[in-house]
Design a protein around this motif. Structure first.
Motif, PDB file in Angstrom:
ATOM      1  N   VAL A 116     -24.861  -4.540 -37.368  1.00  0.00           N
ATOM      2  CA  VAL A 116     -24.484  -4.815 -38.705  1.00  0.00           C
ATOM      3  C   VAL A 116     -22.898  -4.754 -39.030  1.00  0.00           C
ATOM      4  O   VAL A 116     -22.277  -5.725 -39.765  1.00  0.00           O
ATOM      5  N   LYS A 117     -22.368  -3.612 -38.734  1.00  0.00           N
ATOM      6  CA  LYS A 117     -21.144  -3.409 -38.945  1.00  0.00           C
ATOM      7  C   LYS A 117     -20.249  -4.643 -38.184  1.00  0.00           C
ATOM      8  O   LYS A 117     -19.185  -5.003 -38.916  1.00  0.00           O
ATOM      9  N   ALA A 118     -20.565  -4.752 -36.878  1.00  0.00           N
ATOM     10  CA  ALA A 118     -19.955  -6.131 -36.130  1.00  0.00           C
ATOM     11  C   ALA A 118     -19.990  -7.351 -36.961  1.00  0.00           C
ATOM     12  O   ALA A 118     -18.899  -8.015 -37.028  1.00  0.00           O
ATOM     13  N   LEU A 119     -21.015  -7.447 -37.336  1.00  0.00           N
ATOM     14  CA  LEU A 119     -21.350  -8.901 -38.205  1.00  0.00           C
ATOM     15  C   LEU A 119     -20.398  -8.861 -39.453  1.00  0.00           C
ATOM     16  O   LEU A 119     -20.047 -10.072 -39.886  1.00  0.00           O
ATOM     17  N   LEU A 120     -20.418  -7.637 -40.130  1.00  0.00           N
ATOM     18  CA  LEU A 120     -19.620  -7.807 -41.134  1.00  0.00           C
ATOM     19  C   LEU A 120     -17.953  -7.850 -41.017  1.00  0.00           C
ATOM     20  O   LEU A 120     -17.283  -8.428 -41.704  1.00  0.00           O
ATOM     21  N   ARG A 121     -17.686  -7.480 -40.039  1.00  0.00           N
ATOM     22  CA  ARG A 121     -16.066  -7.417 -39.346  1.00  0.00           C
ATOM     23  C   ARG A 121     -16.096  -9.112 -39.144  1.00  0.00           C
ATOM     24  O   ARG A 121     -14.984  -9.575 -39.469  1.00  0.00           O
ATOM     25  N   ARG A 122     -17.087  -9.784 -38.563  1.00  0.00           N
ATOM     26  CA  ARG A 122     -16.899 -11.310 -38.369  1.00  0.00           C
ATOM     27  C   ARG A 122     -16.970 -12.034 -39.779  1.00  0.00           C
ATOM     28  O   ARG A 122     -16.891 -13.110 -39.659  1.00  0.00           O
ATOM     29  N   SER A 123     -17.744 -11.377 -40.659  1.00  0.00           N
ATOM     30  CA  SER A 123     -18.037 -12.298 -42.092  1.00  0.00           C
ATOM     31  C   SER A 123     -16.975 -12.648 -42.881  1.00  0.00           C
ATOM     32  O   SER A 123     -15.680 -11.707 -42.525  1.00  0.00           O
ATOM     33  N   SER A 124     -16.824 -13.051 -43.841  1.00  0.00           N
ATOM     34  CA  SER A 124     -15.920 -13.231 -44.934  1.00  0.00           C
ATOM     35  C   SER A 124     -15.438 -11.873 -45.753  1.00  0.00           C
ATOM     36  O   SER A 124     -14.591 -12.104 -46.690  1.00  0.00           O
ATOM     37  N   LYS A 125     -16.389 -11.146 -45.676  1.00  0.00           N
ATOM     38  CA  LYS A 125     -16.120  -9.830 -46.516  1.00  0.00           C
ATOM     39  C   LYS A 125     -15.066  -9.009 -45.856  1.00  0.00           C
ATOM     40  O   LYS A 125     -15.070  -8.201 -45.059  1.00  0.00           O
ATOM     41  N   THR A 126     -13.626  -9.485 -46.578  1.00  0.00           N
ATOM     42  CA  THR A 126     -12.320  -8.705 -46.049  1.00  0.00           C
ATOM     43  C   THR A 126     -12.206  -7.419 -46.303  1.00  0.00           C
ATOM     44  O   THR A 126     -11.678  -6.745 -45.712  1.00  0.00           O
ATOM     45  N   LYS A 127     -13.196  -6.694 -47.036  1.00  0.00           N
ATOM     46  CA  LYS A 127     -12.999  -5.050 -47.378  1.00  0.00           C
ATOM     47  C   LYS A 127     -13.555  -4.500 -46.183  1.00  0.00           C
ATOM     48  O   LYS A 127     -13.309  -3.469 -46.043  1.00  0.00           O
ATOM     49  N   PHE A 128     -14.315  -5.172 -45.121  1.00  0.00           N
ATOM     50  CA  PHE A 128     -14.694  -4.324 -44.017  1.00  0.00           C
ATOM     51  C   PHE A 128     -13.744  -4.733 -42.924  1.00  0.00           C
ATOM     52  O   PHE A 128     -14.183  -4.328 -41.679  1.00  0.00           O
ATOM     53  N   LEU A 129     -12.562  -5.307 -43.162  1.00  0.00           N
ATOM     54  CA  LEU A 129     -11.659  -5.776 -42.046  1.00  0.00           C
ATOM     55  C   LEU A 129     -10.414  -4.754 -42.139  1.00  0.00           C
ATOM     56  O   LEU A 129      -9.516  -4.843 -41.476  1.00  0.00           O
ATOM     57  N   GLU A 130     -10.363  -3.600 -43.032  1.00  0.00           N
ATOM     58  CA  GLU A 130      -9.277  -3.003 -43.346  1.00  0.00           C
ATOM     59  C   GLU A 130      -8.783  -2.204 -41.822  1.00  0.00           C
ATOM     60  O   GLU A 130      -7.886  -1.649 -41.706  1.00  0.00           O
ATOM     61  N   THR A 131      -9.731  -1.822 -40.973  1.00  0.00           N
ATOM     62  CA  THR A 131      -9.343  -1.187 -39.743  1.00  0.00           C
ATOM     63  C   THR A 131      -8.651  -2.103 -38.852  1.00  0.00           C
ATOM     64  O   THR A 131      -8.009  -1.411 -37.982  1.00  0.00           O
ATOM     65  N   GLU A 132      -8.679  -3.406 -39.114  1.00  0.00           N
ATOM     66  CA  GLU A 132      -8.188  -4.329 -38.085  1.00  0.00           C
ATOM     67  C   GLU A 132      -6.496  -4.294 -38.516  1.00  0.00           C
ATOM     68  O   GLU A 132      -6.075  -4.117 -39.653  1.00  0.00           O
ATOM     69  N   PRO A 133      -5.584  -4.266 -37.525  1.00  0.00           N
ATOM     70  CA  PRO A 133      -4.131  -4.381 -37.882  1.00  0.00           C
ATOM     71  C   PRO A 133      -3.795  -5.726 -38.639  1.00  0.00           C
ATOM     72  O   PRO A 133      -4.264  -6.779 -38.539  1.00  0.00           O
ATOM     73  N   ALA A 134      -2.834  -5.350 -39.531  1.00  0.00           N
ATOM     74  CA  ALA A 134      -2.239  -6.504 -40.330  1.00  0.00           C
ATOM     75  C   ALA A 134      -1.339  -7.389 -39.744  1.00  0.00           C
ATOM     76  O   ALA A 134      -0.609  -7.081 -38.972  1.00  0.00           O
ATOM     77  N   ALA A 135      -1.849  -8.710 -39.762  1.00  0.00           N
ATOM     78  CA  ALA A 135      -0.952  -9.602 -38.993  1.00  0.00           C
ATOM     79  C   ALA A 135      -1.219 -10.905 -39.623  1.00  0.00           C
ATOM     80  O   ALA A 135      -2.200 -11.551 -40.149  1.00  0.00           O
ATOM     81  N   LYS A 136      -0.155 -12.034 -39.436  1.00  0.00           N
ATOM     82  CA  LYS A 136      -0.226 -13.182 -39.845  1.00  0.00           C
ATOM     83  C   LYS A 136      -0.744 -14.064 -38.832  1.00  0.00           C
ATOM     84  O   LYS A 136      -0.342 -14.635 -38.067  1.00  0.00           O
ATOM     85  N   ASN A 137      -2.234 -14.064 -39.156  1.00  0.00           N
ATOM     86  CA  ASN A 137      -2.788 -15.080 -38.169  1.00  0.00           C
ATOM     87  C   ASN A 137      -3.337 -16.450 -38.811  1.00  0.00           C
ATOM     88  O   ASN A 137      -4.805 -16.323 -39.286  1.00  0.00           O
ATOM     89  N   ILE A 138      -2.713 -17.290 -38.826  1.00  0.00           N
ATOM     90  CA  ILE A 138      -3.213 -18.474 -39.717  1.00  0.00           C
ATOM     91  C   ILE A 138      -2.916 -19.795 -38.963  1.00  0.00           C
ATOM     92  O   ILE A 138      -1.887 -19.884 -38.117  1.00  0.00           O
ATOM     93  N   ILE A 139      -3.980 -20.710 -38.739  1.00  0.00           N
ATOM     94  CA  ILE A 139      -4.039 -21.848 -38.162  1.00  0.00           C
ATOM     95  C   ILE A 139      -3.837 -22.994 -39.408  1.00  0.00           C
ATOM     96  O   ILE A 139      -4.822 -23.011 -40.041  1.00  0.00           O
ATOM     97  N   VAL A 140      -2.993 -24.001 -39.192  1.00  0.00           N
ATOM     98  CA  VAL A 140      -2.839 -24.889 -40.254  1.00  0.00           C
ATOM     99  C   VAL A 140      -2.644 -26.294 -39.602  1.00  0.00           C
ATOM    100  O   VAL A 140      -1.872 -26.551 -38.626  1.00  0.00           O
ATOM    101  N   PHE A 141      -3.708 -27.015 -40.077  1.00  0.00           N
ATOM    102  CA  PHE A 141      -3.657 -28.464 -39.907  1.00  0.00           C
ATOM    103  C   PHE A 141      -3.313 -29.264 -41.151  1.00  0.00           C
ATOM    104  O   PHE A 141      -3.521 -28.714 -42.077  1.00  0.00           O
TER     105      PHE A 141
END
Length: 241
Positions: A116-141
């Motif tokens: 469940v926790k792994a799926l939350l990290r992969r979902s769009s709920k950003t509140k569960f991503l706070e343990t991931e390092p902050a980085a500008k990871n954007i792909i633009v087309f």
């Protein structure tokens, strides 16, 4: 309910399993609702925005496949299917209709919590991503922007709601524009599951992904190109820097 509390719907016709999962998930601070049959589950899942749904495959009245199929018409809620051993074909069918992960019975409640926790990290709920390092990871087309840190997809400045698997598929293709991936590669790398099943799992997700992008921009949808006899790619002749 607390505003930032994760809400999970547990669907299983066995009272013992529901109570066990509820106990372990509540220990993690999640808010849990329960449903014992398919009709009740569909009503709850339609009326309320859950962060994750734990959905048993075999249910009285309406089974997990049918529930998932109906939900995917209107919602992108992450779904983990609970299946018994020997139901390989059903698991493949579950992936085709939009299931994001599966857990085989009998299972450890601790494993369920971790998945469940792994799926939350992969979902769009950003509140569960706070343990991931902050980085500008954007792909633009030109017509499509993927903000991987926020797990957000924008098409012509409008956010498009995707399921975790739809998002992962799009992001995987977008990382290497114009590279063609076979269906077998996508099953292995995006689904993280090598099974002898119907490759339509990939086709179904690509179709659903195109449909969602097409609602906002035909150009964005057309970027996902079918290479007949091989697989799929993101075609991007012009990538904005």
């Amino acid at each position: 309910m607390e505003q930032d509390k994760i809400a999970i719907l547990v669907v299983d016709d066995e009272d013992r399993i529901r109570k066990l999962l509820k106990m372990y998930l509540e220990r993690e601070g999640f808010e849990i609702d329960e449903a014992a049959d398919g009709e009740e589950a569909l009503i709850l899942a339609t009326e309320k925005d859950y962060d994750v749904i734990l959905l048993d495959l075999m249910l009285p009245g309406m089974d997990g496949i049918e529930i998932c199929e109906k939900l995917r018409e209107t919602k992108a809620t992450p779904i983990i299917m609970l299946t018994a051993k020997g139901e390989e074909s059903h698991r493949v069918q579950g992936f085709e209709v939009g299931t994001d992960d599966y857990i085989t019975k009998p299972f450890s409640p601790r494993e369920v919590v971790l998945r469940v926790k792994a799926l939350l990290r992969r979902s769009s709920k950003t509140k569960f991503l706070e343990t991931e390092p902050a980085a500008k990871n954007i792909i633009v087309f030109p017509n499509l922007t993927i903000d991987h840190d926020a797990h957000r997809v924008m098409v012509n400045e409008k956010e498009v709601g995707l399921t975790p698997k739809e998002y992962e598929l799009l992001y995987y293709l977008a990382q290497t524009p114009d590279k063609v991936y076979t269906r077998e590669q996508l099953l292995k790398d995006v689904w993280n599951y090598e099974f002898f099943g119907d490759l339509r799992t990939v086709d179904t997700h690509v179709k659903r992904l195109r449909e969602k992008l097409n609602r906002v921009s035909e150009e964005a949808a057309s970027m996902i190109v079918t290479v007949w006899g091989v697989g799929y790619k993101i075609e991007a002749a012009q990538i904005e820097e």
